[in-house]
Write a protein that holds these residues in place. Structure first.
Motif, mmCIF file in Angstrom:
data_model
loop_
_atom_site.group_PDB
_atom_site.id
_atom_site.type_symbol
_atom_site.label_atom_id
_atom_site.label_comp_id
_atom_site.label_asym_id
_atom_site.label_seq_id
_atom_site.Cartn_x
_atom_site.Cartn_y
_atom_site.Cartn_z
ATOM 1 N N MET A 1 -2.402 4.722 9.654
ATOM 2 C CA MET A 1 -1.580 5.624 10.655
ATOM 3 C C MET A 1 -0.413 5.367 9.791
ATOM 4 S SD MET A 1 -3.325 6.646 14.305
ATOM 5 C CE MET A 1 -4.212 5.544 14.473
ATOM 6 N N ARG A 2 0.855 4.175 9.675
ATOM 7 C CA ARG A 2 2.034 3.432 10.050
ATOM 8 C C ARG A 2 2.158 4.295 8.560
ATOM 9 N NH1 ARG A 2 0.807 0.336 13.435
ATOM 10 N NH2 ARG A 2 1.353 -1.565 11.906
ATOM 11 N N VAL A 3 1.225 3.978 7.389
ATOM 12 C CA VAL A 3 1.717 3.871 5.662
ATOM 13 C C VAL A 3 1.203 5.169 5.253
ATOM 14 C CG1 VAL A 3 -0.154 3.915 3.835
ATOM 15 C CG2 VAL A 3 0.735 2.011 5.428
ATOM 16 N N LEU A 4 0.436 6.355 6.171
ATOM 17 C CA LEU A 4 0.573 7.747 6.154
ATOM 18 C C LEU A 4 1.452 8.250 6.328
ATOM 19 C CD1 LEU A 4 -2.854 8.329 6.977
ATOM 20 C CD2 LEU A 4 -1.937 8.188 4.889
ATOM 21 N N GLU A 5 2.096 7.750 7.937
ATOM 22 C CA GLU A 5 3.470 8.386 8.447
ATOM 23 C C GLU A 5 4.752 7.949 7.443
ATOM 24 O OE1 GLU A 5 3.210 7.209 12.664
ATOM 25 O OE2 GLU A 5 1.276 8.966 13.116
ATOM 26 N N LYS A 6 4.681 6.685 6.728
ATOM 27 C CA LYS A 6 5.856 6.774 6.224
ATOM 28 C C LYS A 6 5.527 7.644 4.106
ATOM 29 C CE LYS A 6 5.480 1.971 6.728
ATOM 30 N NZ LYS A 6 5.541 0.453 5.888
ATOM 31 N N LEU A 7 4.790 7.871 4.282
ATOM 32 C CA LEU A 7 4.701 8.739 3.054
ATOM 33 C C LEU A 7 4.718 10.267 3.708
ATOM 34 C CD1 LEU A 7 1.653 6.843 1.660
ATOM 35 C CD2 LEU A 7 4.188 6.870 0.736
ATOM 36 N N GLY A 8 5.093 10.315 4.511
ATOM 37 C CA GLY A 8 5.512 12.057 5.215
ATOM 38 C C GLY A 8 4.177 13.028 5.363
ATOM 39 N N PHE A 9 3.155 12.214 6.072
ATOM 40 C CA PHE A 9 1.397 12.797 5.922
ATOM 41 C C PHE A 9 1.845 13.630 7.651
ATOM 42 C CE2 PHE A 9 0.050 10.920 2.518
ATOM 43 C CZ PHE A 9 -1.404 11.359 2.062
ATOM 44 N N LYS A 10 0.818 14.286 7.278
ATOM 45 C CA LYS A 10 1.261 15.191 9.125
ATOM 46 C C LYS A 10 0.214 15.482 10.396
ATOM 47 C CE LYS A 10 5.019 17.012 8.332
ATOM 48 N NZ LYS A 10 6.321 15.984 7.650
ATOM 49 N N PHE A 11 0.072 15.041 10.415
ATOM 50 C CA PHE A 11 -1.005 14.694 11.695
ATOM 51 C C PHE A 11 -1.597 16.040 11.646
ATOM 52 C CE2 PHE A 11 -2.835 14.748 15.731
ATOM 53 C CZ PHE A 11 -4.505 13.958 16.059
ATOM 54 N N GLU A 12 -3.075 16.428 11.702
ATOM 55 C CA GLU A 12 -3.594 17.666 11.769
ATOM 56 C C GLU A 12 -4.422 17.811 13.093
ATOM 57 O OE1 GLU A 12 -4.755 19.054 7.875
ATOM 58 O OE2 GLU A 12 -2.531 19.873 7.569
ATOM 59 N N GLY A 13 -5.371 16.217 13.388
ATOM 60 C CA GLY A 13 -6.588 16.713 14.042
ATOM 61 C C GLY A 13 -7.463 15.043 14.333
ATOM 62 N N ARG A 14 -7.943 15.739 14.424
ATOM 63 C CA ARG A 14 -9.063 14.293 15.462
ATOM 64 C C ARG A 14 -10.338 15.194 15.991
ATOM 65 N NH1 ARG A 14 -8.329 9.388 19.346
ATOM 66 N NH2 ARG A 14 -6.450 9.592 19.302
ATOM 67 N N LEU A 15 -11.034 14.465 14.857
ATOM 68 C CA LEU A 15 -12.632 14.757 15.148
ATOM 69 C C LEU A 15 -13.316 13.541 16.167
ATOM 70 C CD1 LEU A 15 -12.760 15.339 11.694
ATOM 71 C CD2 LEU A 15 -13.078 17.091 13.382
ATOM 72 N N MET B 1 0.463 -1.049 0.083
ATOM 73 C CA MET B 1 -0.300 0.198 0.001
ATOM 74 C C MET B 1 0.965 1.099 0.219
ATOM 75 S SD MET B 1 -2.820 1.365 -0.565
ATOM 76 C CE MET B 1 -4.147 -0.564 -0.368
ATOM 77 N N THR B 2 2.245 1.735 0.387
ATOM 78 C CA THR B 2 2.958 2.181 0.621
ATOM 79 C C THR B 2 3.009 2.379 -0.845
ATOM 80 O OG1 THR B 2 4.007 1.850 3.134
ATOM 81 C CG2 THR B 2 4.726 3.994 1.717
ATOM 82 N N GLU B 3 3.702 1.749 -1.344
ATOM 83 C CA GLU B 3 4.410 1.503 -3.070
ATOM 84 C C GLU B 3 2.911 2.037 -3.795
ATOM 85 O OE1 GLU B 3 5.917 -1.181 -5.973
ATOM 86 O OE2 GLU B 3 6.543 -1.821 -4.262
ATOM 87 N N ALA B 4 1.652 1.865 -3.749
ATOM 88 C CA ALA B 4 0.647 2.436 -4.464
ATOM 89 C C ALA B 4 0.550 4.040 -4.165
ATOM 90 C CB ALA B 4 -0.651 1.285 -4.587
ATOM 91 N N LEU B 5 0.118 4.529 -2.903
ATOM 92 C CA LEU B 5 0.186 5.288 -2.630
ATOM 93 C C LEU B 5 0.223 6.168 -3.017
ATOM 94 C CD1 LEU B 5 -1.565 5.134 1.071
ATOM 95 C CD2 LEU B 5 -2.714 5.307 -0.923
ATOM 96 N N ARG B 6 2.535 6.018 -2.797
ATOM 97 C CA ARG B 6 3.247 7.446 -3.122
ATOM 98 C C ARG B 6 2.944 7.389 -4.937
ATOM 99 N NH1 ARG B 6 7.266 4.586 -0.718
ATOM 100 N NH2 ARG B 6 7.714 5.804 0.520
ATOM 101 N N ALA B 7 2.645 6.025 -5.749
ATOM 102 C CA ALA B 7 2.416 6.454 -7.351
ATOM 103 C C ALA B 7 1.345 7.035 -7.750
ATOM 104 C CB ALA B 7 2.631 4.613 -7.533
ATOM 105 N N ILE B 8 0.472 6.930 -6.406
ATOM 106 C CA ILE B 8 -0.774 7.748 -7.446
ATOM 107 C C ILE B 8 -0.624 9.350 -6.112
ATOM 108 C CG2 ILE B 8 -2.278 6.016 -7.176
ATOM 109 C CD1 ILE B 8 -4.007 6.667 -4.161
ATOM 110 N N ILE B 9 0.304 9.263 -5.504
ATOM 111 C CA ILE B 9 0.450 10.682 -4.329
ATOM 112 C C ILE B 9 1.023 11.714 -5.624
ATOM 113 C CG2 ILE B 9 1.434 12.087 -3.001
ATOM 114 C CD1 ILE B 9 0.421 9.696 -1.273
#
Length: 192
Positions: free
Chosen positions: A150-164, A118-126
């Motif tokens: 959450m780990r996948v997003l963080e590996k890709l460099g996503f930043k946590f912005e908030g909690r609903l 999934m990290t590989e696939a998301l990197r491509a679409i991003i």
């Protein structure tokens, strides 16, 4: 607003070292049903697992139907050595061109978890989103109960912005939703 440089007359096929990301076809119905019918895969998605193959067929039809309007853009994930069998899906759940932003969503067959697919696939679409859709911001929301996502997003460099807090009701309880985002300059700099 910067205009996309991909004409979108044909669905974009993306390739990574191990994967081919391609348009979902009606022939993928059984594979999509297996993914979306697995309670472990869908546990952290809003909505119950599929119980009927027609639900998968309808999902594929809706994705195809929404493509010409460029509101939703979702790929089937396949392994290069078996491009006929979809092992997951990823893409943009919505694309707000005026704001140069889009939101990603994804799911993967349980048999392929923990392999970096999934990290590989998301990197491509991003990469496609920043380069060809001319996005400035990619967003993601994830259940607070889903540390793998959450780990996948963080590996890709996503930043946590908030909690609903208690944002949605599912499985007999309220659940928090976490918001993440990745800006184009952060992605280019390779920020983890």
């Amino acid at each position: 607003m910067i205009q996309p440089d991909y004409d979108f007359k044909t669905f974009p096929t993306l390739e990574t070292p191990r994967l081919i990301l391609r348009e979902l076809l009606e022939t993928d119905t059984d594979a999509v049903f297996m993914i979306r019918g697995d309670i472990e895969v869908t546990r952290h998605n809003i909505g119950a697992p599929y119980t009927d193959v027609e639900q998968a067929r309808e999902l594929i039809r809706n994705i195809k139907w929404n493509y010409p309007d460029l509101y939703e853009l979702r790929w089937g994930i396949t392994l290069k050595d078996d491009p006929a069998w979809v092992i997951g899906m990823c893409g943009y759940n919505y694309w707000i061109r005026k704001d140069e932003r889009a939101s990603i969503g994804y799911d993967l067959a349980q048999s392929h978890w923990g392999q970096g697919i999934m990290t590989e696939a998301l990197r491509a679409i991003i990469r496609f989103g920043f380069d060809h859709m001319k996005l400035h911001r990619v967003e993601a929301d994830v259940s607070a109960d889903n540390p793998g996502s959450m780990r996948v997003l963080e590996k890709l460099g996503f930043k946590f912005e908030g909690r609903l807090r208690e944002q949605y009701w599912d499985w007999g309880d309220y659940h928090d939703l976490l918001l993440y985002a990745l800006l184009q300059p952060e992605f280019e700099r390779g920020e983890p």
